[in-house]
Structures are given as structure tokens and as C-alpha cells.
Design a protein around this motif. Structure first.
Motif: not given
Length: 509
Positions: A442, A294-295, A308, A316
Motif C-alpha cells: 500500500p 501510513s501503509g 484498503t 490511506t
């Protein structure tokens, strides 16, 4: 030797498959190069000024680095066997063209005059006199081209064309000398065998050479045709990035899909490349599915919309899913539990010596840092670029292949490296991951990625893969990576063991 032999026995099925792929790519490239170079060289013997230009062009083409050539071809013809064959043909042109031209051009003029005196036409003279005399030199050029092709074809693995290069890449990534040797030795033996066969043809008559080439072409067409006819209509191609973890995941995907639908087959393309490479392959329909984080989606694959920085793992994922759908019509299935985040790692002794706990602590020893990091990490905003910007760091960095930077850390050649939080080497080498207090990295939850069109037409595949949603903890994945990288168990075996032990796959024993 015992380890090498055991690895060979364990990998013999995959080795035969890779050998056939390598042979296909090599012989196809050679035959195309012969069809182009030989007639062109024959024509050039009657156009001397053009011949010099053609020799210069083929010489220049051969000086282009192979990786650069493959990179130039991918945007034009995509990935897989096609760009690999084109590149290999380009490299094979010079020796075949040069030897054919020299072989015919240096025929004794008195023989040419005798043929003319007998009233032979140009074509008859070519077939009856010139080619038979020049044949040993022509075949010598073909032999040189073949050896060059077989060696260079190992790079085809970098663009998803398969072949023996897969073993070399996997061996480098897992720091497994046995895999590297199996790929390299088999490639060398293939070159020797094929070169020897061609050497025999140097002494043969033209008719024998023509019949041999015809048999090879017919045989190739026959086997390829049989494979195409025997293959079911539905073949799903799943690819993974470099490393043991993507390899484990794609084997899980395959096991789940095949268990739930007996009418499909699944082709796996392990160690297929980096993020952008796989994403482009997915959009061009060269592959159907691959695992993505996802990051990574938010930082590298979609246009940034909004802040974000402070999103949690679920937020995320949702944003990554929605942005993929709206921007590229890509489906992002439900994520697994674990997060394979980026990290900056150092040896524990180095961390203790300089009291390093966070990435920011590196500022006080910038002059002592000798870092080694992957090219992908160095060029990502959620990687080195973000670290330098947010932490105000500026230190020397050497680009390194993923597994090599761990070896370099262990040996002390570098003292700082990038890592993934679930890498087995963190446990194996007793490394310390420095805390990312400024949230450069992230959340990274992994999930299958595919086009919306594919997902809509394959609801059973989506259902099968969603069985992994919320499964696999950080410790589970690190342990599985440890089994593959350290204990040298196959990714297929490790993947199947996990699925069976967690009730996701039937045990057919």
C-alpha cells in the motif's frame, strides 16, 4: 586504521554517552546480583539439599537465550533499562552463587571447629572466619559474572536501554565496520579494566572490599541523582526504527522541537527496534514520538476495517489517522511527501538475464530463487505473506538482518531481497525494483506518531513537527540515506543540512 580513527573522533561524544550507559547497566546488575546471590549462597551452606536445587535453577536460568529472555520480560516490565538489568542479574547469579557456596563449603573443617571452640556465634564466625577465607573465591565468581554482564549488556540496545550495543547495531545496519569495531573494542576494554580492578580486590581485606563497594554505590547514586536533578522537567523521548532513514527523521524532529521551545530537551533513541516494538513502547509511554508509515499502520497496527486495497496515498493516510485515533487514541500528524514503500529487489544483471520486470515474473524462475529477507517483511501481510498469496509464489527464503541482505545480494549469496524504495543501496548497488502489479504494497507516507494526550498537552511540538508536512521528496530521502550509508556522514549532520537548506531551521553558524 585512518577510517576507524576518524569515525572515533566523529562519534566520541556519543561514545562517552554510550559508555556511561553501559557502565550504569553493568554495575547496577552486578551489585543486585551480589546482594541476591551471596546471602543466598551463605544460607545454602547450612541447607545442602536446597543448595543443589538452587544450583540447578541458576544453571538453567543461564541457559536461556538472552534474546528470548528479553522478549519474555518486555510484556512484564516494559522496555529500557529495567528488563536489561533483570536479564543481566539472572545471568550473573550462577557464578556468584556457585563460587560463594563452594568458597565457604570447602573451608577446612578443623578451622570451623576451632572457631566453635572459641565460642564464636554463627554470625561472628561468618564475618571473622568464613568470608575472609572464602573471599578470593567469591570475588573470582564476581569477576566472572562482571565479564559476562559487560559482554551481554550490548544486547540492551535492542530494547532501548542504550549502551555500546548501539554502535554495534548501527554498524551492522549501515555495514560500517568502524562503528562495529568501536562498540566491540570499547566493550572489551571496559570488561578488561573492570576485571582488573576486581582482581586487585581478591588480595584485599574484607574491610577494603566493603569500603570499595560502598564508594561505588554512593558514587553511582550521587551521579545519577545529579543527572536527575540537572535534567529539565520536560524531556521528550523520540525513537526510531533500525536504519539510517528513521535516524535522519528523528534528528529532524529534535532540531525542530528544540528550535521552537527552549524549555524542553529531547532524548533520541536510534535503532530502537521493529514496528510492533516501537508501537507498544509508545502505548506504554516508554517513548513519546516516533515516525511511522501510513501503509504500515493499516497493515500491522490497527484492526482491518473495510477494503484498503485500492486506496490512494491520501486516502490511506486519512484512514490510518482515523483508525489510530479511534482504536488506540493515537495521534498521527500530517505526512511528508515521499513514500518509502516496500519493494522486491534484484541485481540488474539477474533481472536482465531472466527478463524480470514485475514480481509476477518470478514465477517462471521459482526453482532458481534464493531469497534473503528481513523477519519483519517475511511476517507481514503487506510483505512476503501477501506476495505469496496474491502472486501464487512459493520460494526458499532466508531471514537476514536488513543491511546484510544487501551485502548478500551484492556478493551473489542471494538473488532476491526485500527493500525500501528510498534505500541508498538501490542506487549504490544498481538494483532493480520489480513492479508490484497486484498492489501488495500500500502507499507508505511517513509522519510523526504520538498519543492524543501527548499531542493535546504539547501543541508547540505538534506545530514544530507539522513543518515537515508535504516536505522531503523520494529523491531527497534516497540522497540523504546515501550520504549516511555510503559517504558515512552522521544522520544528525544530514538532517540539519536538509532543514537549513529548505528554510525550516535557522543556521546558527
Amino acid at each position: 586504521m585512518t577510517t576507524l580513527w576518524n569515525t572515533f573522533l566523529d562519534q566520541r561524544t556519543e561514545l562517552l554517552k554510550a559508555l556511561w550507559q553501559h557502565l550504569q547497566i553493568s554495575l547496577t546488575s552486578l551489585l543486585i546480583a551480589i546482594v541476591i546471590a551471596v546471602p543466598l549462597a551463605i544460607w545454602a551452606t547450612h541447607h545442602k539439599s536446597v543448595a543443589e536445587v538452587l544450583l540447578q535453577i541458576t544453571s538453567v536460568l543461564q541457559t536461556i537465550p538472552s534474546l528470548a529472555l528479553l522478549g519474555l520480560l518486555i510484556p512484564l516490565v516494559g522496555i529500557g533499562s529495567v528488563p536489561a538489568v533483570i536479564a543481566l542479574v539472572i545471568y550473573a547469579l550462577l557464578p556468584i552463587f556457585q563460587n560463594t557456596y563452594v568458597g565457604i563449603d570447602e573451608i577446612d573443617p578443623s578451622i570451623e571447629e576451632a572457631a566453635d571452640a572459641f565460642g564464636m556465634s554463627r554470625m561472628r564466625k561468618l564475618i571473622k572466619v568464613e568470608i575472609p577465607i572464602a573471599l578470593p573465591v567469591i570475588i573470582s565468581g564476581i569477576r566472572t559474572a562482571l565479564v559476562l554482564i559487560v559482554g551481554t549488556a550490548t544486547l540492551a540496545a535492542l530494547i532501548g536501554a542504550g549502551g555500546l550495543g548501539n554502535f554495534i547495531l548501527l554498524g551492522i545496519d549501515q555495514n560500517d565496520t568502524s562503528l562495529i569495531l568501536i562498540g566491540a573494542i570499547t566493550s572489551a576494554l571496559l570488561a578488561i579494566v573492570l576485571s582488573t580492578l576486581i582482581k586487585v580486590l581478591q588480595k584485599a581485606k574484607l574491610r577494603t572490599v566493603i569500603v570499595t563497594v560502598a564508594v561505588i554505590i554512593i558514587g553511582f547514586i550521587g551521579v545519577s541523582g545529579y543527572q536527575a536533578a540537572a535534567q529539565p522537567k520536560e524531556n521528550i523521548i523520540i525513537a526510531g526504527k533500525l536504519g539510517s532513514e528513521p535516524d535522519i527523521l528523528i534528528h529532524m524532529y529534535k532540531d525542530l522541537i528544540v528550535q521552537d521551545d527552549k524549555n524542553v530537551t529531547v532524548t533520541l533513541k536510534s535503532n530502537f527496534g521493529t514496528t510492533s516494538f516501537l508501537f507498544n513502547a509508545l502505548k506504554s509511554k516508554s517513548i513519546d514520538i516516533y515516525p511511522e508509515f501510513s501503509g504500515t499502520v493499516l497493515e500491522s497496527l490497527v484492526k482491518k476495517t473495510g477494503n484498503t486495497t485500492n486506496l490512494n496515498a491520501h486516502q490511506t493516510y486519512v484512514k490510518a489517522r482515523d483508525d489510530l485515533k479511534s482504536q488506540d487514541d493515537i495521534a498521527y500528524l500530517k505526512p511528508m511527501k515521499y513514500q518509502n514503500t516496500f519493494a522486491v529487489a534484484v541485481k540488474k544483471s539477474f533481472a536482465d538475464k531472466y527478463n524480470l520486470k514485475t514480481i509476477g515474473d518470478l514465477r517462471k524462475i521459482e526453482d532458481k530463487i534464493n531469497a534473503g529477507m528481513t523477519l519483519e517483511f517475511m511476517n507481514r501481510t503487506d510483505g512476503l505473506k501477501g506476495i505469496k498469496k496474491k502472486y501464487g509464489l512459493d520460494f526458499k527464503v532466508n531471514s537476514m538482518q536488513a543491511s546484510l541482505r544487501y551485502e548478500a545480494l551484492q556478493r551473489g549469496n542471494i538473488n532476491v531481497g526485500d527493500a525500501y524504495s528510498t534505500d541508498s543501496q538501490i542506487k549504490q548497488l544498481n538494483l532493480v525494483m520489480l513492479k508490484d502489479t497486484k498492489h501488495v504494497f500500500p502507499p507508505y507516507q511517513g509522519a510523526p506518531i504520538m498519543t492524543e494526550k501527548f499531542a493535546a498537552s504539547h501543541p508547540e511540538v505538534v506545530k514544530s513537527l507539522n513543518k515537515l508536512a508535504g516536505k522531503i521528496s523520494d529523491s531527497d530521502m534516497q540522497e540523504m540515506n546515501y550520504k549516511v550509508n555510503v559517504k558515512k556522514e552522521s544522520a544528525a549532520k544530514v538532517a540539519k543540512q536538509y532543514l537549513i537548506s529548505h528554510g525550516l531551521l535557522r543556521d546558527d553558524k
